[in-house]
Write an enzyme that holds these catalytic residues in place. Structure first.
Site, PDB file in Angstrom:
ATOM      1  N   CYS A   1       0.962  -1.212   0.053  1.00 50.01           N
ATOM      2  CA  CYS A   1      -0.037   0.138  -0.074  1.00 50.01           C
ATOM      3  C   CYS A   1       0.931   1.392   0.011  1.00 50.01           C
ATOM      4  O   CYS A   1       0.308   2.414  -0.317  1.00 50.01           O
ATOM      5  CB  CYS A   1      -0.804   0.144   1.328  1.00 50.01           C
ATOM      6  SG  CYS A   1      -1.868  -1.413   1.192  1.00 50.01           S
TER       7      CYS A   1
ATOM      8  N   ASN B   1     -10.004  -0.181   0.437  1.00 47.43           N
ATOM      9  CA  ASN B   1      -8.453  -0.044   0.440  1.00 47.43           C
ATOM     10  C   ASN B   1      -7.984  -0.881  -0.689  1.00 47.43           C
ATOM     11  O   ASN B   1      -8.290  -1.790  -1.217  1.00 47.43           O
ATOM     12  CB  ASN B   1      -7.990  -0.782   1.830  1.00 47.43           C
ATOM     13  CG  ASN B   1      -6.432  -0.738   1.441  1.00 47.43           C
ATOM     14  OD1 ASN B   1      -5.808  -0.546   0.595  1.00 47.43           O
ATOM     15  ND2 ASN B   1      -5.889  -1.280   2.702  1.00 47.43           N
TER      16      ASN B   1
ATOM     17  N   HIS C   1      -3.233   6.975   2.865  1.00 55.77           N
ATOM     18  CA  HIS C   1      -3.716   5.675   2.458  1.00 55.77           C
ATOM     19  C   HIS C   1      -5.162   5.641   2.988  1.00 55.77           C
ATOM     20  O   HIS C   1      -5.332   5.651   4.051  1.00 55.77           O
ATOM     21  CB  HIS C   1      -2.649   4.662   3.023  1.00 55.77           C
ATOM     22  CG  HIS C   1      -3.201   3.355   2.486  1.00 55.77           C
ATOM     23  ND1 HIS C   1      -3.679   3.042   1.510  1.00 55.77           N
ATOM     24  CD2 HIS C   1      -3.141   2.181   3.167  1.00 55.77           C
ATOM     25  CE1 HIS C   1      -3.839   1.804   1.267  1.00 55.77           C
ATOM     26  NE2 HIS C   1      -3.560   1.381   2.566  1.00 55.77           N
TER      27      HIS C   1
HETATM   28  O1  UT7 Z   1      -3.214  -1.517   4.118  1.00 63.12           O
HETATM   29  C1  UT7 Z   1      -3.114  -2.133   5.204  1.00 63.12           C
HETATM   30  C2  UT7 Z   1      -4.106  -3.135   5.166  1.00 63.12           C
HETATM   31  N1  UT7 Z   1      -4.772  -3.349   6.218  1.00 63.12           N
HETATM   32  C3  UT7 Z   1      -5.468  -2.207   7.152  1.00 63.12           C
HETATM   33  O2  UT7 Z   1      -5.649  -1.264   7.085  1.00 63.12           O
HETATM   34  C4  UT7 Z   1      -5.863  -3.148   8.538  1.00 63.12           C
HETATM   35  C5  UT7 Z   1      -5.976  -2.510   9.790  1.00 63.12           C
HETATM   36  N2  UT7 Z   1      -6.949  -3.077  10.702  1.00 63.12           N
HETATM   37  C6  UT7 Z   1      -8.278  -2.760  10.559  1.00 63.12           C
HETATM   38  O3  UT7 Z   1      -8.588  -1.723   9.971  1.00 63.12           O
HETATM   39  C7  UT7 Z   1      -9.099  -3.306  11.749  1.00 63.12           C
HETATM   40  O4  UT7 Z   1      -8.273  -3.979  12.680  1.00 63.12           O
HETATM   41  C8  UT7 Z   1     -10.120  -4.238  11.064  1.00 63.12           C
HETATM   42  C9  UT7 Z   1     -11.166  -3.172  10.426  1.00 63.12           C
HETATM   43  C10 UT7 Z   1      -9.491  -5.230  10.186  1.00 63.12           C
HETATM   44  C11 UT7 Z   1     -10.933  -4.859  12.378  1.00 63.12           C
HETATM   45  O5  UT7 Z   1     -11.326  -3.967  13.241  1.00 63.12           O
HETATM   46  P1  UT7 Z   1     -11.093  -4.030  14.677  1.00 63.12           P
HETATM   47  O6  UT7 Z   1     -11.834  -3.023  15.481  1.00 63.12           O
HETATM   48  O7  UT7 Z   1      -9.547  -4.384  15.070  1.00 63.12           O
HETATM   49  O8  UT7 Z   1     -11.806  -5.646  15.041  1.00 63.12           O
HETATM   50  P2  UT7 Z   1     -11.154  -6.992  15.407  1.00 63.12           P
HETATM   51  O9  UT7 Z   1     -10.267  -7.567  14.868  1.00 63.12           O
HETATM   52  O10 UT7 Z   1     -10.582  -6.668  17.000  1.00 63.12           O
HETATM   53  O11 UT7 Z   1     -12.603  -7.927  15.705  1.00 63.12           O
HETATM   54  C12 UT7 Z   1     -13.575  -7.447  16.709  1.00 63.12           C
HETATM   55  C13 UT7 Z   1     -14.750  -8.440  16.344  1.00 63.12           C
HETATM   56  C14 UT7 Z   1     -14.016  -9.904  16.501  1.00 63.12           C
HETATM   57  O12 UT7 Z   1     -15.275 -10.717  17.114  1.00 63.12           O
HETATM   58  P3  UT7 Z   1     -14.982 -11.248  18.573  1.00 63.12           P
HETATM   59  O13 UT7 Z   1     -13.936 -12.049  18.521  1.00 63.12           O
HETATM   60  O14 UT7 Z   1     -14.881  -9.968  19.346  1.00 63.12           O
HETATM   61  O15 UT7 Z   1     -16.320 -11.995  18.677  1.00 63.12           O
HETATM   62  C15 UT7 Z   1     -14.070 -10.328  14.982  1.00 63.12           C
HETATM   63  O16 UT7 Z   1     -14.328 -11.619  14.754  1.00 63.12           O
HETATM   64  O17 UT7 Z   1     -15.428  -8.229  15.181  1.00 63.12           O
HETATM   65  C16 UT7 Z   1     -15.344  -9.690  14.403  1.00 63.12           C
HETATM   66  N3  UT7 Z   1     -15.168  -9.302  12.884  1.00 63.12           N
HETATM   67  C17 UT7 Z   1     -16.351  -8.907  12.211  1.00 63.12           C
HETATM   68  N4  UT7 Z   1     -17.526  -9.150  12.518  1.00 63.12           N
HETATM   69  C18 UT7 Z   1     -18.422  -8.558  11.501  1.00 63.12           C
HETATM   70  C19 UT7 Z   1     -14.116  -9.226  12.251  1.00 63.12           C
HETATM   71  N5  UT7 Z   1     -14.427  -8.845  10.895  1.00 63.12           N
HETATM   72  C20 UT7 Z   1     -15.755  -8.720  11.119  1.00 63.12           C
HETATM   73  C21 UT7 Z   1     -16.734  -8.328   9.820  1.00 63.12           C
HETATM   74  N6  UT7 Z   1     -18.049  -8.334  10.288  1.00 63.12           N
HETATM   75  N7  UT7 Z   1     -16.404  -8.299   8.560  1.00 63.12           N
END
Ligand code: UT7
Length: 333
Positions: free
Chosen positions: A117, A288, A258
């Site tokens: 990215c 993204n 980004h």
């Molecule tokens: O260019 C680089 C590319 N990468 C990025 O930019 C990623 C950077 N990271 C992020 O943007 C965030 O970490 C995410 C958007 C990927 C995730 O958000 P978060 O607030 O960090 O959520 P999390 O990973 O801590 O997950 C929270 C909950 C989990 O459930 P439990 O374990 O709390 O029950 C996940 O399983 O949300 C769940 N979850 C979802 N729920 C509904 C993860 N993805 C999804 C989804 N829909 N798509």
């Protein structure tokens, strides 16, 4: 800082995104997610998905035609073509060579780079250095183009909701009178290569029936870790580039970040003390798009009249590698 005789400007800019829109509601019929979750956690509402015949080369070629036209140049004025992509049409030849042929550029040096990215910011420093060094090249075509939909696991809700396809291109040229690209602050840390990667398809794990069955040809990410690292490295590189150039945050008219996650951008805004109104955002429409994200945003900011001649623009990015970067640009168009 450059001397006036070795200045490089963005002479033309263009972008392309596929027609097909995939909304959060449509995604929630494919995996266990919801518009509410995606919107509140990321700010993304929809993304573009390339059609069957659309590839990094075809999308990059259209963005390039637009950038060359915007620069007021002809294809044969281009003597350097560099593409940043993690989704090349094929491992070789380079996507840059494929785009060269599509555009009919007869005489240019063409190659790809891979900085995920952060790719477009890497391209800007690379292109600027090659133009300045020895004056062998006059006009470089720099392209970020990605078909990320081709490496997503469409059953993995933690990744497939975040990304989209598209391309952005810039023509950068030597200028005797103006300074456009002012400074670059790039970085990388290979120790963090395991937070965002694709295990299969390279020489360490060529495609086999097992590798396909095990999902090794899909993007893998530890989202929360990437989030924290992204905020840290983008803040750091932005602060350093401002300090190096004796600039305070209030002298920046527009930040092009980004476009990965609205919450990451909001954290950067509060850490840098640059209000969100000065950040250009289009992630709600595209998600993204990796190396295409910044040039698409730059093009849309320009086309919408957001950028004024003389504006100081700060671009910041992070991506797999890890890689990151900040670039300072004076808008000269
Ligand atoms: O260019 C680089 C590319 N990468 C990025 O930019 C990623 C950077 N990271 C992020 O943007 C965030 O970490 C995410 C958007 C990927 C995730 O958000 P978060 O607030 O960090 O959520 P999390 O990973 O801590 O997950 C929270 C909950 C989990 O459930 P439990 O374990 O709390 O029950 C996940 O399983 O949300 C769940 N979850 C979802 N729920 C509904 C993860 N993805 C999804 C989804 N829909 N798509």
């Amino acid at each position: 800082m450059s001397s006036p005789t070795s200045s490089v400007i963005i002479k033309g800019i263009g972008s392309f995104t596929p027609e097909k829109i995939l909304t959060n509601d449509e995604l929630s019929k494919m995996v266990d997610t919801s518009d509410e979750w995606i919107t509140t956690r990321t700010g993304i509402k929809e993304r573009r998905i390339a059609g069957k015949g659309e590839t990094a080369a075809t999308m990059g070629a259209i963005a390039s035609e637009r950038a060359i036209k915007d620069a007021g140049l002809e294809v044969d004025d281009i003597d350097l073509v560099i593409v940043a992509t993690i989704t090349p049409d094929m491992p070789f030849p380079s996507t840059a060579c494929l785009i060269q042929t599509k555009l009919g550029i007869s005489n240019a040096v063409c190659f790809d780079i891979e900085a995920a990215c952060s790719g477009f910011l890497y391209l800007l420093e690379l292109g600027t250095s090659l133009l300045r060094g020895g004056k062998k090249y006059r006009n470089a075509l720099l392209i970020g183009s990605e078909k990320i939909s081709s490496i997503l696991d469409w059953e993995d809700r933690t990744t497939c909701v975040l990304f989209g396809d598209g391309a952005g291109a810039a023509v950068v040229s030597l200028s005797e009178s103006e300074e456009g690209l002012i400074d670059f602050k790039l970085g990388a840390d290979g120790n963090k290569s395991d937070v965002l990667y694709m295990p299969g398809g390279g020489c360490s794990l060529p495609a086999t029936l097992d590798s396909i069955e095990d999902g090794k040809h899909f993007l893998k990410m530890r989202g929360r870790e990437v989030f924290k690292l992204a905020v840290k490295v983008m803040e750091q590189s932005a602060v350093e580039i401002l300090e190096q150039n004796d600039l305070s945050p209030d002298q920046i008219q527009c930040v092009i970040p980004h476009q990965a996650n609205l919450r990451i951008i909001e954290s950067i805004s509060s850490r840098l003390r640059i209000p969100m109104e000065r950040f250009f955002l289009n992630l709600e429409k595209y998600g993204n798009t990796s190396a295409a994200s910044i040039p698409i945003a730059l093009d849309e900011a320009y086309q919408s009249g957001r950028l004024k001649r003389g504006d100081l623009i700060l671009m910041v990015a992070f991506g797999a590698g890890l890689t990151w970067g900040a670039t300072l640009l004076k808008w000269t168009k």
